[in-house]
Design a protein around this motif. Structure first.
Motif, PDB file in Angstrom:
ATOM      1  N   ILE A  99       0.862  -1.175   0.000  1.00  0.00           N
ATOM      2  CA  ILE A  99       0.000   0.000   0.000  1.00  0.00           C
ATOM      3  C   ILE A  99       0.904   1.233   0.000  1.00  0.00           C
ATOM      4  CG2 ILE A  99      -1.882   1.212   1.150  1.00  0.00           C
ATOM      5  CD1 ILE A  99      -2.663  -1.583   0.284  1.00  0.00           C
TER       6      ILE A  99
ATOM      7  N   TYR B 231       0.430   4.360   0.006  1.00  0.00           N
ATOM      8  CA  TYR B 231       0.054   5.460   0.881  1.00  0.00           C
ATOM      9  C   TYR B 231       0.573   5.245   2.305  1.00  0.00           C
ATOM     10  CZ  TYR B 231      -3.164   5.604  -3.032  1.00  0.00           C
ATOM     11  OH  TYR B 231      -3.692   5.586  -4.299  1.00  0.00           O
ATOM     12  N   LEU B 232       0.729   3.960   2.686  1.00  0.00           N
ATOM     13  CA  LEU B 232       1.247   3.614   4.009  1.00  0.00           C
ATOM     14  C   LEU B 232       2.706   3.180   3.971  1.00  0.00           C
ATOM     15  CD1 LEU B 232      -1.760   1.514   5.379  1.00  0.00           C
ATOM     16  CD2 LEU B 232      -1.268   3.920   5.784  1.00  0.00           C
ATOM     17  N   LYS B 233       3.207   2.934   2.753  1.00  0.00           N
ATOM     18  CA  LYS B 233       4.567   2.439   2.548  1.00  0.00           C
ATOM     19  C   LYS B 233       4.815   1.146   3.327  1.00  0.00           C
ATOM     20  CE  LYS B 233       6.526   6.967   1.444  1.00  0.00           C
ATOM     21  NZ  LYS B 233       7.550   7.987   1.742  1.00  0.00           N
TER      22      LYS B 233
ATOM     23  N   GLN C  48     -11.334   0.960   3.508  1.00  0.00           N
ATOM     24  CA  GLN C  48     -10.767   2.154   4.139  1.00  0.00           C
ATOM     25  C   GLN C  48      -9.679   1.750   5.127  1.00  0.00           C
ATOM     26  OE1 GLN C  48     -11.779   5.822   3.964  1.00  0.00           O
ATOM     27  NE2 GLN C  48      -9.683   5.639   4.686  1.00  0.00           N
TER      28      GLN C  48
ATOM     29  N   GLY D 188      -5.120   6.671   7.250  1.00  0.00           N
ATOM     30  CA  GLY D 188      -3.982   7.279   6.567  1.00  0.00           C
ATOM     31  C   GLY D 188      -4.000   7.117   5.068  1.00  0.00           C
ATOM     32  N   THR D 189      -5.088   6.545   4.522  1.00  0.00           N
ATOM     33  CA  THR D 189      -5.199   6.368   3.073  1.00  0.00           C
ATOM     34  C   THR D 189      -6.555   6.872   2.612  1.00  0.00           C
ATOM     35  OG1 THR D 189      -6.306   4.197   2.990  1.00  0.00           O
ATOM     36  CG2 THR D 189      -3.908   4.221   3.372  1.00  0.00           C
TER      37      THR D 189
ATOM     38  N   ASP E 169     -10.195   6.261   0.786  1.00  0.00           N
ATOM     39  CA  ASP E 169     -11.066   5.092   0.709  1.00  0.00           C
ATOM     40  C   ASP E 169     -10.812   4.429  -0.637  1.00  0.00           C
ATOM     41  OD1 ASP E 169     -13.028   3.193   0.573  1.00  0.00           O
ATOM     42  OD2 ASP E 169     -14.656   4.520   1.152  1.00  0.00           O
ATOM     43  N   MET E 170     -10.264   3.233  -0.626  1.00  0.00           N
ATOM     44  CA  MET E 170      -9.850   2.588  -1.869  1.00  0.00           C
ATOM     45  C   MET E 170     -10.964   1.794  -2.529  1.00  0.00           C
ATOM     46  SD  MET E 170      -5.913   1.505  -1.054  1.00  0.00           S
ATOM     47  CE  MET E 170      -6.265   0.565   0.423  1.00  0.00           C
TER      48      MET E 170
ATOM     49  N   TYR F 164      -9.712  -1.901  -5.469  1.00  0.00           N
ATOM     50  CA  TYR F 164      -8.377  -1.327  -5.651  1.00  0.00           C
ATOM     51  C   TYR F 164      -7.590  -2.300  -6.518  1.00  0.00           C
ATOM     52  CZ  TYR F 164      -3.570   0.031  -4.171  1.00  0.00           C
ATOM     53  OH  TYR F 164      -2.253   0.425  -4.130  1.00  0.00           O
TER      54      TYR F 164
ATOM     55  N   THR G 146      -3.875  -3.317  -8.088  1.00  0.00           N
ATOM     56  CA  THR G 146      -2.449  -3.090  -7.898  1.00  0.00           C
ATOM     57  C   THR G 146      -1.673  -4.298  -8.395  1.00  0.00           C
ATOM     58  OG1 THR G 146      -0.775  -2.423  -6.268  1.00  0.00           O
ATOM     59  CG2 THR G 146      -2.470  -3.961  -5.510  1.00  0.00           C
TER      60      THR G 146
END
Length: 264
Positions: free
Chosen positions: A53, A55-57, A117, A120-121, A123-124, A128, A130
């Motif tokens: 993810i 956004y969270l690394k 959800q 820290g990101t 709402d995917m 989502y 990837t």
């Protein structure tokens, strides 16, 4: 698999109207849209994957469905568009699918089924898309890997290169030199995600600058075009377009050369 008819045609939808089921459109017959209910997606070959993810690394365990598993039901198709609720689209070629095995994330570990959800990101949800390999912007493999990780996906359009992006290979784009052809590839895999192609042709609906407006700058304002792609906020502080410091002058020029072929 439970399929239900649906009549969703727009590139943009109100997020409040999303059902949590996946809309599928066949490029060969857009009138035959249907829905795969979320529960039915679990019967199509899901697996558990450690999903990165950005956004969270970090990675978390997720339930995922390979995009190839959906395409396998339609052997005449080998590519797809993913449509997002904000008008963004992502294009998956047969080559990308074969090499990177992108997947649709159905569930996030620790969340209720369908809850996409994470703190820290964004709402995917409802879906989502990837892929496993961690790549950064400017990678030699993929210039903008984030463009292949769209969130808010509610619809897939299945097809071939010809049926999905065919207009970009027809006249006046069928006699371009190597630089313009390279620019077309960058456009399809990056810029096309936000910029619509009016009145016909592929493109997202996130930017208010359709391709004809962008192409005018490419044709008649070369320096402005280069500067804007690099850092839009310098000339337009309220621009929503992200910066592209990882784009070389050569890369931007290739995009510009492609756009000079867009008819006025």
């Amino acid at each position: 698999m439970l399929l239900l008819p649906v009549s969703v045609q727009a590139a943009y939808v109100d997020k409040a109207d999303l059902t949590g089921d996946l809309i599928v459109e066949l490029a060969s017959d857009p009138a035959q849209d249907f829905v795969i209910q979320r529960d039915a997606l679990y019967d199509m070959g899901v697996k558990t994957e450690a999903v990165y993810i950005p956004y969270l690394k970090k990675t978390i365990q997720c339930t995922v469905l390979p995009l190839a598993a959906i395409l396998d039901a339609y052997p005449e198709f080998d590519a797809a568009f993913a449509y997002c609720y904000d008008g963004y689209i992502s294009y998956y070629t047969s080559e990308f699918i074969a090499e990177y095995d992108p997947y649709v994330v159905l569930d996030l570990e620790g969340n209720e089924r369908g809850d996409m959800q994470l703190e820290g990101t964004p709402d995917m949800g409802p879906f989502y898309i990837t892929f496993a390999k961690q790549l950064t912007a400017g990678s030699e493999e993929i210039l903008d890997p984030a463009n292949k990780r769209p969130f808010g996906v509610y619809k897939l359009k299945l097809g071939s290169q010809e049926s999905l992006v065919g207009p970009l290979f027809e006249a006046p784009f069928d006699t371009m030199d190597a630089n313009a052809q390279a620019g077309r590839e960058i456009w399809m895999n990056n810029c096309m995600s936000c910029h619509s192609w009016d009145p016909v042709g592929p493109g997202g609906n996130l930017s208010n600058r359709i391709v004809k407006i962008v192409s005018m700058h490419a044709k008649y304002n070369k320096q402005y075009f280069h500067d804007f792609v690099k850092d839009p906020q310098v000339t337009m502080p309220d621009s929503k377009m992200p910066k592209h410091p990882h784009y070389s002058d050569e890369t931007i020029e290739q995009i510009r050369q492609f756009l000079t072929h867009v008819p006025n």
